[in-house]
Design an enzyme around this catalytic site. Structure first.
Site, short mmCIF file in Angstrom:
data_model
loop_
_atom_site.label_atom_id
_atom_site.label_comp_id
_atom_site.label_asym_id
_atom_site.label_seq_id
_atom_site.Cartn_x
_atom_site.Cartn_y
_atom_site.Cartn_z
N ASP A 295 0.73 15.37 -23.59
CA ASP A 295 0.50 16.15 -22.35
C ASP A 295 0.07 17.59 -22.64
OD1 ASP A 295 1.64 14.35 -19.92
OD2 ASP A 295 2.77 13.98 -21.75
N HIS B 240 -4.04 11.34 -16.21
CA HIS B 240 -5.02 12.36 -15.83
C HIS B 240 -6.40 12.06 -16.42
CE1 HIS B 240 -2.79 15.77 -13.86
NE2 HIS B 240 -1.78 15.00 -14.24
N HIS C 150 7.23 15.80 -18.58
CA HIS C 150 6.91 17.11 -19.13
C HIS C 150 8.11 17.84 -19.74
CE1 HIS C 150 2.66 18.07 -17.45
NE2 HIS C 150 2.78 16.81 -17.82
#
Length: 528
Positions: A19, A128, A246
């Site tokens: 990430d 994403h 995250h």
């Protein structure tokens, strides 16, 4: 302190990160370069530690179609840090045509005679930067084609997933590297339940391999099936590297039921102003020798510091009385005091780390339930324009207690999208699903599926795939026509036309719906 055997010929050294979200807020004058600076720090750690390879757990890019600046910066960094004369010390034993079967160059980049790779990078895609469009390409495929990255763990089937490992050997240590790029959680959950996900094992000496699995899915529960329970994963795995979440929990945590360890590296940039993002960011240096492993935490020094605090006004009756005409000024003064304390803490942290960006990210969440009124956030923000990185959203007002008491579900789209709860993500597919659950019978879907339309609209909105809805309609029409021909149905022409018109009416409705909700999806706090 390093163990003597950490650098020997039987030990894999792997740099682990997930990430990275390259390009996040790239147009922001203060935070625009944060992701690129930290990516360079990560690659620099890989080079200094002379790792065998880098393993990325998805969402290398923040946008599905990253800007030219973002792609250029990524290529520049990979070329600078990952190309060179240092020989790669491990070999690949598996059939690379299977491991990289979707690539035009189905072999690992360091074995390409036209390239000079010193640190191979292996990466799965995240939610994403996942493949979209008619050609099902993603940004990682560009890097793969350029020979700077090895994109693996890609599955194209919606009916069955066979995860074939990349088999690596260094000296006497053998690693079976499994990867699964991001798939919508509900779909993958259903496939696990229906036993449609298979992790293939090496034919020879299957117990002699260290089994490493990298995945990019919800780990924490976001709904009945909107996550992947850890017990779904095979118990022969030794370590799971879990992307998408995250919060940094990089120290391997043992799942006592499945007997494997899970490492959650977390993101290397703050992308949401929630408590999990305030945990210090790390990457990992994983040592694997035989079946033993050790994860060494490396703190990232270039990450912008983030401090978050909550205030519940009702918890301070001695300070705030809602009936007092000057209570709003008192609340504002109290909030300013809190922000100043957070700024002092951030400054003290920065003194010991010159590489940390100067302006911190500050978030103060204020629960004003109990008859209080919020003050002007805009005027409050003006005072901190030159001191914080996020002056426009320092303060967030909410009424948690009152929200909990409200039980009725309002399916009005305007109310649904106006102000999502802090830390939650508004999902286009959910809006589509809720619409059809409450829609009148005359606009219910006949030829298209609810899920298919939901995913098409999501690609249209989130991934900017302008042809997504048109492609879905075309695919379904062809499928329906084929079905009618095979059945040699004597259906009345007018009836078929009527059914087809329902499809196009629904598409027209969705285009209108998208145009009305898109601004609120991209700017969910406009009404705050």
């Amino acid at each position: 302190p390093r163990h003597e055997d950490e650098d020997d010929e039987d030990t894999f050294k792997i740099l682990v990160a997930t990430d990275i979200h390259l390009g996040y807020m790239e147009k922001d004058p203060v935070r625009g370069n944060d992701t690129f600076v930290t990516f360079n720090e990560i690659l620099d750690h890989a080079r200094k530690n002379e790792v065998d390879f880098i393993l990325l757990g998805g969402d290398l890019f923040h946008d599905n179609k990253p800007s030219r600046k973002t792609v250029h910066s990524c290529l520049e960094s990979l070329r600078k840090y990952c190309m060179g004369d240092r020989p790669v010390q491990f070999e690949i034993l598996s059939d690379q045509a299977v491991n990289f079967h979707y690539s035009k160059f189905p072999w690992v980049n360091y074995q390409d005679e036209n390239l000079n790779i010193s640190i191979p990078v292996f990466s799965i895609h995240g939610n994403h930067d996942d493949p979209t469009g008619a050609d099902a390409l993603c940004a990682l495929d560009i890097l793969s084609c350029a020979g700077l990255l090895n994109h693996f763990g890609r599955s194209t089937s919606v009916e069955k997933i066979d995860i074939s490992p990349i088999l690596l050997r260094k000296g006497r240590t053998k690693i079976a590297l499994y990867g699964l790029g991001a798939i919508p959680d509900e779909r993958l959950y259903r496939m696990f339940v229906n036993k449609q996900v298979t992790m293939l094992r090496p034919k020879e000496d299957e117990d002699s391999w260290f089994n490493l699995f990298v995945i990019h899915q919800n780990r924490s529960k976001h709904g009945a099936t909107n996550y992947i329970p850890e017990q779904f994963l095979d118990d022969f795995i030794n370590l799971v590297v879990w992307g998408h979440e995250h919060e940094c929990k990089i120290a391997p945590f043992k799942n006592e039921q499945q007997r494997f360890y899970i490492s959650q590296p977390g993101s290397s940039v703050v992308t949401s102003l929630s408590p999990g993002e305030a945990v210090k960011k790390h990457i990992g240096l994983l040592h694997v020798k035989g079946k033993k492993m050790k994860m060494e935490k490396i703190a990232l020094e270039t990450v912008r510091t983030f401090h978050i605090e909550d205030i519940v006004l009702a918890d301070h009756p001695d300070l705030f009385n809602p009936d007092n005409p000057n209570v709003t000024q008192a609340i504002q003064a109290f909030c300013m005091e809190k922000v100043e304390l957070m700024l002092d803490t951030a400054e003290r942290e920065r003194l010991g780390n010159p590489r940390q960006p100067e302006k911190p990210i500050i978030r103060l969440r204020v629960d004003y339930a109990g008859g209080f009124e919020p003050f002007s956030v805009h005027r409050f923000s003006q005072k901190y324009m030159h001191r914080v990185a996020n002056p426009k959203d320092i303060i967030h007002f909410f009424r948690r207690r009152e929200q909990k008491e409200k039980k009725e579900i309002d399916l009005n789209f305007e109310k649904l999208v106006s102000r999502p709860a802090e830390g939650t993500t508004l999902r286009v597919e959910d809006l589509v699903k809720q619409y059809f659950q409450t829609a009148e019978k005359k606009v219910q879907l006949s030829l298209l599926t609810e899920r298919g339309m939901g995913e098409a609209v999501q690609e249209f909105v989130d991934k900017e795939e302008k042809d997504a809805i048109e492609e879905l309609v075309k695919f379904q029409l062809e499928k329906t026509q084929k079905f009618l021909k095979e059945r040699r149905t004597d259906a009345v022409e007018e009836k078929i036309d009527e059914e087809v018109m329902v499809v196009f009416c629904c598409c027209c409705f969705f285009l209108e719906l998208i145009s009305s909700i898109m601004p609120r999806i991209f700017f969910p706090y406009l009404s705050s």
